[in-house]
Design a protein around this motif. Sequence first.
Motif, PDB file in Angstrom:
ATOM      1  N   PHE A 262       0.743  -1.373   0.253  1.00  0.00           N
ATOM      2  CA  PHE A 262       0.537   0.063  -0.165  1.00  0.00           C
ATOM      3  C   PHE A 262       1.316   0.848  -0.244  1.00  0.00           C
ATOM      4  CE2 PHE A 262       0.069  -1.748   4.936  1.00  0.00           C
ATOM      5  CZ  PHE A 262       0.816  -0.458   5.225  1.00  0.00           C
ATOM      6  N   TYR A 283      -6.595   1.870   3.892  1.00  0.00           N
ATOM      7  CA  TYR A 283      -5.538   1.342   3.669  1.00  0.00           C
ATOM      8  C   TYR A 283      -5.573   2.011   1.736  1.00  0.00           C
ATOM      9  CZ  TYR A 283      -3.616  -0.145   7.780  1.00  0.00           C
ATOM     10  OH  TYR A 283      -3.352  -0.490   8.844  1.00  0.00           O
ATOM     11  N   TYR A 285      -4.097   0.814  -2.330  1.00  0.00           N
ATOM     12  CA  TYR A 285      -3.369  -0.138  -3.146  1.00  0.00           C
ATOM     13  C   TYR A 285      -3.210   0.260  -4.456  1.00  0.00           C
ATOM     14  CZ  TYR A 285      -3.057  -3.185   1.066  1.00  0.00           C
ATOM     15  OH  TYR A 285      -3.216  -4.063   2.135  1.00  0.00           O
TER      16      TYR A 285
END
Length: 360
Positions: A262, A283, A285
Amino acid sequence: MLAERLARDAGRRVLIVDRRPHIGGNAYDCYDDAGILIHPYGPHIFHTNSREVFEYLSRFTEWRPYQHRVLASVDGQLVPMPINLDTVNRLYGLNLNAAELDAYFASVAEPVTQVRTSEDVVVSKVGRDLYRKFFQGYTRKQWDLDPSELDASVTARVPVRTTRDDRYFTDTYQVMPLHGYTRMFQRMLDHPNISVMLNTDYRTIQEFVPWQHMIYTGPIDAFFEYRHGKLPYRSLHFEHRTHATTQFQAVGTVNHPNEYAFTRVSEFKHLTGQRHEHTSVVYEYPRAEGDPYYPVPRPENAERYRAYEALTRTRPDVTFVGRLATYRYYNMDQVVAQALTTYRRLHPRPAETAAEPEPV
Protein backbone atom coordinates in the motif's frame (compact mmCIF):
# COMPACT_ATOMS: atom_id res chain seq x y z
CA MET A 1 -22.34 21.73 -9.82
CA LEU A 2 -23.50 21.91 -13.42
CA ALA A 3 -26.79 20.22 -12.54
CA GLU A 4 -27.38 22.72 -9.74
CA ARG A 5 -26.52 25.74 -11.90
CA LEU A 6 -28.60 24.59 -14.85
CA ALA A 7 -31.60 23.85 -12.63
CA ARG A 8 -31.46 26.71 -10.16
CA ASP A 9 -29.98 29.48 -12.29
CA ALA A 10 -31.04 28.57 -15.83
CA GLY A 11 -34.38 26.98 -15.00
CA ARG A 12 -33.58 23.80 -16.93
CA ARG A 13 -34.83 20.33 -16.09
CA VAL A 14 -31.92 18.00 -15.34
CA LEU A 15 -31.68 14.23 -15.00
CA ILE A 16 -28.57 12.90 -13.23
CA VAL A 17 -27.74 9.30 -14.14
CA ASP A 18 -25.09 7.37 -12.19
CA ARG A 19 -24.20 3.71 -12.35
CA ARG A 20 -23.26 3.73 -8.66
CA PRO A 21 -25.87 3.45 -5.89
CA HIS A 22 -25.13 6.92 -4.51
CA ILE A 23 -24.54 10.53 -5.51
CA GLY A 24 -21.26 12.39 -5.16
CA GLY A 25 -18.91 10.20 -7.18
CA ASN A 26 -15.59 9.50 -5.50
CA ALA A 27 -16.18 12.29 -2.97
CA TYR A 28 -19.17 10.44 -1.50
CA ASP A 29 -18.94 9.86 2.25
CA CYS A 30 -21.01 7.76 4.65
CA TYR A 31 -21.03 6.23 8.12
CA ASP A 32 -19.48 2.79 8.45
CA ASP A 33 -20.76 -0.02 10.68
CA ALA A 34 -18.99 1.52 13.68
CA GLY A 35 -20.75 4.85 13.15
CA ILE A 36 -17.65 6.66 11.89
CA LEU A 37 -17.87 9.02 8.93
CA ILE A 38 -15.56 7.64 6.23
CA HIS A 39 -14.67 8.28 2.60
CA PRO A 40 -15.16 4.92 0.84
CA TYR A 41 -13.02 6.01 -2.11
CA GLY A 42 -10.11 7.35 -0.11
CA PRO A 43 -9.57 10.68 1.65
CA HIS A 44 -10.94 13.80 -0.01
CA ILE A 45 -9.52 16.98 1.47
CA PHE A 46 -10.80 20.31 0.26
CA HIS A 47 -8.38 23.17 -0.35
CA THR A 48 -8.44 26.06 -2.80
CA ASN A 49 -7.10 29.52 -3.50
CA SER A 50 -10.24 30.40 -5.44
CA ARG A 51 -12.65 32.66 -3.60
CA GLU A 52 -15.29 31.98 -6.24
CA VAL A 53 -15.10 28.21 -5.71
CA PHE A 54 -15.15 28.54 -1.93
CA GLU A 55 -18.10 30.94 -1.92
CA TYR A 56 -20.07 28.82 -4.36
CA LEU A 57 -19.74 25.68 -2.24
CA SER A 58 -20.46 27.68 0.91
CA ARG A 59 -24.05 28.01 -0.30
CA PHE A 60 -24.52 24.32 0.46
CA THR A 61 -22.44 23.63 3.55
CA GLU A 62 -20.92 25.02 6.68
CA TRP A 63 -17.23 24.31 7.14
CA ARG A 64 -14.75 23.17 9.76
CA PRO A 65 -11.16 24.41 9.47
CA TYR A 66 -8.74 21.60 8.69
CA GLN A 67 -5.09 21.73 7.65
CA HIS A 68 -3.91 18.39 6.38
CA ARG A 69 -0.62 16.99 7.61
CA VAL A 70 1.23 14.00 6.20
CA LEU A 71 4.10 11.95 7.60
CA ALA A 72 6.25 9.58 5.57
CA SER A 73 7.71 6.38 6.92
CA VAL A 74 11.38 6.56 5.88
CA ASP A 75 14.41 4.84 7.39
CA GLY A 76 12.45 3.77 10.46
CA GLN A 77 11.20 7.31 11.19
CA LEU A 78 8.00 9.24 10.58
CA VAL A 79 9.05 12.55 9.05
CA PRO A 80 7.10 15.45 7.53
CA MET A 81 6.00 15.28 3.91
CA PRO A 82 6.42 17.46 1.84
CA ILE A 83 10.15 17.52 2.60
CA ASN A 84 10.95 20.45 4.87
CA LEU A 85 13.63 21.62 7.31
CA ASP A 86 12.64 19.12 9.99
CA THR A 87 12.57 16.27 7.46
CA VAL A 88 16.19 16.79 6.44
CA ASN A 89 17.52 17.52 9.93
CA ARG A 90 15.92 14.40 11.42
CA LEU A 91 16.88 12.06 8.59
CA TYR A 92 20.52 13.08 8.48
CA GLY A 93 21.10 14.16 12.09
CA LEU A 94 21.76 17.76 11.08
CA ASN A 95 20.91 21.11 12.65
CA LEU A 96 20.47 23.29 9.59
CA ASN A 97 18.50 26.54 9.43
CA ALA A 98 16.43 27.61 6.41
CA ALA A 99 19.29 29.38 4.63
CA GLU A 100 21.62 26.46 5.23
CA LEU A 101 19.00 24.02 3.91
CA ASP A 102 18.82 25.99 0.68
CA ALA A 103 22.56 25.61 0.33
CA TYR A 104 22.33 21.92 1.23
CA PHE A 105 19.75 21.29 -1.50
CA ALA A 106 21.97 23.13 -3.98
CA SER A 107 24.93 20.96 -2.99
CA VAL A 108 23.10 17.64 -3.53
CA ALA A 109 20.90 18.59 -6.49
CA GLU A 110 21.77 17.07 -9.85
CA PRO A 111 21.75 19.58 -12.71
CA VAL A 112 19.23 18.70 -15.42
CA THR A 113 19.50 20.47 -18.77
CA GLN A 114 15.81 20.06 -19.58
CA VAL A 115 13.26 18.87 -17.04
CA ARG A 116 11.10 16.29 -18.81
CA THR A 117 10.29 13.55 -16.30
CA SER A 118 9.21 13.22 -12.69
CA GLU A 119 12.70 12.01 -11.83
CA ASP A 120 14.19 15.17 -13.36
CA VAL A 121 11.96 17.35 -11.21
CA VAL A 122 13.04 15.79 -7.93
CA VAL A 123 16.75 15.15 -8.44
CA SER A 124 17.23 18.67 -9.79
CA LYS A 125 15.72 20.06 -6.56
CA VAL A 126 16.81 17.77 -3.72
CA GLY A 127 19.24 15.24 -5.14
CA ARG A 128 19.33 11.50 -5.61
CA ASP A 129 19.13 10.26 -2.00
CA LEU A 130 15.93 12.09 -1.05
CA TYR A 131 14.50 11.12 -4.43
CA ARG A 132 15.04 7.45 -3.60
CA LYS A 133 13.75 7.73 -0.04
CA PHE A 134 10.51 9.61 -0.77
CA PHE A 135 9.60 9.48 -4.45
CA GLN A 136 10.97 6.54 -6.39
CA GLY A 137 9.31 3.70 -4.48
CA TYR A 138 6.04 5.56 -3.95
CA THR A 139 5.81 6.44 -7.64
CA ARG A 140 6.56 2.89 -8.73
CA LYS A 141 3.77 1.57 -6.53
CA GLN A 142 1.30 4.28 -7.49
CA TRP A 143 1.86 4.20 -11.26
CA ASP A 144 3.66 0.89 -11.87
CA LEU A 145 6.24 3.02 -13.66
CA ASP A 146 9.56 4.50 -12.66
CA PRO A 147 9.53 8.30 -12.22
CA SER A 148 11.87 8.47 -15.21
CA GLU A 149 8.96 7.17 -17.32
CA LEU A 150 6.40 9.70 -16.11
CA ASP A 151 5.66 13.27 -17.08
CA ALA A 152 7.20 15.97 -14.89
CA SER A 153 3.72 17.07 -13.75
CA VAL A 154 3.40 14.10 -11.38
CA THR A 155 6.10 15.11 -8.88
CA ALA A 156 5.93 18.81 -9.70
CA ARG A 157 2.71 18.85 -7.65
CA VAL A 158 4.65 18.09 -4.44
CA PRO A 159 6.53 21.12 -3.04
CA VAL A 160 9.83 21.18 -1.17
CA ARG A 161 10.18 23.67 1.69
CA THR A 162 13.12 25.23 3.49
CA THR A 163 10.96 26.18 6.49
CA ARG A 164 9.35 24.06 9.22
CA ASP A 165 5.89 24.43 7.68
CA ASP A 166 4.50 20.88 7.83
CA ARG A 167 1.13 21.54 6.23
CA TYR A 168 0.55 19.47 3.11
CA PHE A 169 -1.31 22.35 1.45
CA THR A 170 -0.81 26.10 1.78
CA ASP A 171 -4.02 27.25 0.05
CA THR A 172 -6.00 30.22 1.36
CA TYR A 173 -9.05 28.06 2.08
CA GLN A 174 -8.42 24.74 3.85
CA VAL A 175 -11.68 23.37 5.18
CA MET A 176 -13.91 20.30 5.30
CA PRO A 177 -17.72 20.23 4.93
CA LEU A 178 -19.01 20.34 8.49
CA HIS A 179 -21.52 17.52 7.97
CA GLY A 180 -19.71 15.73 5.16
CA TYR A 181 -19.61 15.83 1.38
CA THR A 182 -22.77 13.79 0.82
CA ARG A 183 -24.84 16.23 2.88
CA MET A 184 -23.40 19.07 0.81
CA PHE A 185 -24.29 17.28 -2.44
CA GLN A 186 -27.80 16.54 -1.19
CA ARG A 187 -28.38 20.23 -0.55
CA MET A 188 -26.90 21.07 -3.95
CA LEU A 189 -29.34 18.74 -5.71
CA ASP A 190 -32.37 19.70 -3.63
CA HIS A 191 -34.31 21.40 -6.42
CA PRO A 192 -37.59 20.47 -8.14
CA ASN A 193 -35.94 20.64 -11.57
CA ILE A 194 -33.40 17.93 -10.66
CA SER A 195 -34.10 14.19 -10.81
CA VAL A 196 -31.60 11.50 -9.91
CA MET A 197 -31.43 7.96 -11.31
CA LEU A 198 -28.91 5.68 -9.55
CA ASN A 199 -27.71 2.13 -10.34
CA THR A 200 -28.14 2.98 -14.01
CA ASP A 201 -25.84 3.10 -17.01
CA TYR A 202 -26.81 6.10 -19.12
CA ARG A 203 -26.42 4.05 -22.29
CA THR A 204 -29.36 1.85 -21.32
CA ILE A 205 -31.78 4.78 -21.16
CA GLN A 206 -30.51 7.48 -23.52
CA GLU A 207 -32.77 6.28 -26.34
CA PHE A 208 -35.86 6.30 -24.12
CA VAL A 209 -35.46 9.57 -22.21
CA PRO A 210 -35.92 12.78 -24.21
CA TRP A 211 -32.89 15.05 -23.86
CA GLN A 212 -31.34 17.98 -25.66
CA HIS A 213 -27.85 18.16 -24.17
CA MET A 214 -25.70 15.67 -22.28
CA ILE A 215 -22.96 16.47 -19.78
CA TYR A 216 -20.64 13.48 -19.69
CA THR A 217 -18.18 12.87 -16.83
CA GLY A 218 -17.08 9.28 -17.49
CA PRO A 219 -14.00 8.01 -19.33
CA ILE A 220 -13.81 9.66 -22.72
CA ASP A 221 -12.50 6.53 -24.46
CA ALA A 222 -15.51 4.53 -23.23
CA PHE A 223 -17.90 7.16 -24.61
CA PHE A 224 -16.45 6.72 -28.08
CA GLU A 225 -16.37 2.93 -27.70
CA TYR A 226 -12.56 2.82 -27.62
CA ARG A 227 -12.30 3.87 -31.25
CA HIS A 228 -8.66 4.88 -30.82
CA GLY A 229 -7.86 2.21 -28.25
CA LYS A 230 -8.09 2.31 -24.46
CA LEU A 231 -6.62 5.16 -22.49
CA PRO A 232 -4.67 3.84 -19.49
CA TYR A 233 -5.83 4.71 -16.00
CA ARG A 234 -4.58 3.68 -12.59
CA SER A 235 -7.08 2.30 -10.12
CA LEU A 236 -7.09 1.79 -6.37
CA HIS A 237 -8.20 -0.92 -3.99
CA PHE A 238 -9.31 0.37 -0.58
CA GLU A 239 -9.03 -1.70 2.55
CA HIS A 240 -11.04 -0.18 5.41
CA ARG A 241 -10.34 -1.14 9.00
CA THR A 242 -11.83 -0.06 12.32
CA HIS A 243 -9.73 -0.08 15.49
CA ALA A 244 -10.89 -0.15 19.10
CA THR A 245 -8.89 2.95 19.99
CA THR A 246 -9.62 6.67 19.79
CA GLN A 247 -6.60 7.39 17.57
CA PHE A 248 -4.56 5.21 15.23
CA GLN A 249 -1.91 7.61 13.95
CA ALA A 250 -0.70 11.14 14.71
CA VAL A 251 -1.85 12.79 11.47
CA GLY A 252 -4.47 12.39 8.79
CA THR A 253 -2.23 10.46 6.39
CA VAL A 254 0.97 8.43 6.65
CA ASN A 255 2.78 7.65 3.39
CA HIS A 256 4.69 4.40 2.97
CA PRO A 257 6.97 5.00 -0.02
CA ASN A 258 9.22 1.99 0.42
CA GLU A 259 7.62 -0.74 2.52
CA TYR A 260 4.42 -2.72 1.94
CA ALA A 261 2.16 -2.94 -1.10
CA PHE A 262 0.00 0.00 0.00
CA THR A 263 1.03 3.61 -0.56
CA ARG A 264 -0.64 5.35 2.36
CA VAL A 265 -2.92 5.02 5.37
CA SER A 266 -5.47 7.70 6.23
CA GLU A 267 -7.46 8.14 9.44
CA PHE A 268 -10.80 9.82 8.90
CA LYS A 269 -11.39 11.35 12.32
CA HIS A 270 -8.50 13.74 11.74
CA LEU A 271 -10.29 14.98 8.63
CA THR A 272 -13.83 15.13 9.95
CA GLY A 273 -13.23 16.12 13.57
CA GLN A 274 -15.65 13.42 14.70
CA ARG A 275 -15.40 12.21 18.28
CA HIS A 276 -15.81 8.47 18.73
CA GLU A 277 -14.42 5.78 20.99
CA HIS A 278 -13.22 3.85 17.92
CA THR A 279 -11.45 4.99 14.78
CA SER A 280 -11.50 3.93 11.12
CA VAL A 281 -8.64 4.01 8.63
CA VAL A 282 -8.16 3.14 4.98
CA TYR A 283 -5.20 1.50 3.25
CA GLU A 284 -4.70 2.35 -0.44
CA TYR A 285 -3.38 -0.29 -2.84
CA PRO A 286 -2.73 0.90 -6.40
CA ARG A 287 -4.05 -1.37 -9.14
CA ALA A 288 -3.90 -1.61 -12.92
CA GLU A 289 -7.52 -2.78 -13.19
CA GLY A 290 -10.70 -1.49 -11.59
CA ASP A 291 -12.56 1.80 -11.54
CA PRO A 292 -10.46 4.46 -13.28
CA TYR A 293 -9.02 7.06 -10.89
CA TYR A 294 -5.86 8.55 -12.35
CA PRO A 295 -5.02 9.29 -15.99
CA VAL A 296 -1.46 8.12 -16.64
CA PRO A 297 0.58 11.19 -17.68
CA ARG A 298 2.82 10.03 -20.52
CA PRO A 299 3.30 11.65 -23.96
CA GLU A 300 1.80 8.72 -25.89
CA ASN A 301 -1.32 8.83 -23.69
CA ALA A 302 -1.69 12.57 -24.23
CA GLU A 303 -1.47 11.97 -27.98
CA ARG A 304 -4.20 9.33 -27.83
CA TYR A 305 -6.38 11.63 -25.74
CA ARG A 306 -6.02 14.36 -28.37
CA ALA A 307 -7.48 11.95 -30.91
CA TYR A 308 -10.50 11.50 -28.64
CA GLU A 309 -10.67 15.22 -27.99
CA ALA A 310 -10.98 15.76 -31.73
CA LEU A 311 -14.00 13.42 -31.71
CA THR A 312 -15.74 15.58 -29.12
CA ARG A 313 -16.03 18.30 -31.75
CA THR A 314 -18.32 15.99 -33.71
CA ARG A 315 -20.74 15.92 -30.75
CA PRO A 316 -22.00 19.46 -30.09
CA ASP A 317 -24.85 17.88 -28.13
CA VAL A 318 -22.42 16.59 -25.47
CA THR A 319 -20.16 18.49 -23.08
CA PHE A 320 -17.22 16.61 -21.58
CA VAL A 321 -16.15 17.68 -18.08
CA GLY A 322 -14.18 16.24 -15.18
CA ARG A 323 -11.04 14.20 -14.65
CA LEU A 324 -12.01 11.16 -16.72
CA ALA A 325 -13.77 12.95 -19.56
CA THR A 326 -10.85 15.34 -20.14
CA TYR A 327 -8.07 12.90 -19.15
CA ARG A 328 -6.48 15.28 -16.66
CA TYR A 329 -5.62 15.01 -12.99
CA TYR A 330 -7.78 17.64 -11.27
CA ASN A 331 -8.13 18.48 -7.60
CA MET A 332 -11.67 18.93 -6.33
CA ASP A 333 -11.54 22.71 -6.48
CA GLN A 334 -10.30 22.57 -10.06
CA VAL A 335 -13.28 20.39 -11.02
CA VAL A 336 -15.64 22.90 -9.39
CA ALA A 337 -13.94 25.77 -11.23
CA GLN A 338 -14.18 23.85 -14.51
CA ALA A 339 -17.88 23.22 -13.91
CA LEU A 340 -18.60 26.88 -13.18
CA THR A 341 -16.67 27.99 -16.26
CA THR A 342 -18.47 25.41 -18.39
CA TYR A 343 -21.83 26.61 -17.11
CA ARG A 344 -21.05 30.19 -18.10
CA ARG A 345 -20.18 28.94 -21.57
CA LEU A 346 -23.33 26.83 -21.85
CA HIS A 347 -25.63 29.49 -20.45
CA PRO A 348 -24.17 32.98 -20.86
CA ARG A 349 -27.48 34.78 -20.33
CA PRO A 350 -28.67 35.93 -16.90
CA ALA A 351 -31.23 33.61 -15.31
CA GLU A 352 -34.00 36.17 -15.50
CA THR A 353 -33.84 36.20 -19.32
CA ALA A 354 -33.70 32.44 -19.69
CA ALA A 355 -36.23 30.71 -21.88
CA GLU A 356 -38.83 28.29 -20.61
CA PRO A 357 -37.40 25.19 -18.87
CA GLU A 358 -36.26 22.56 -21.31
CA PRO A 359 -35.03 19.02 -20.78
CA VAL A 360 -31.28 18.59 -20.39
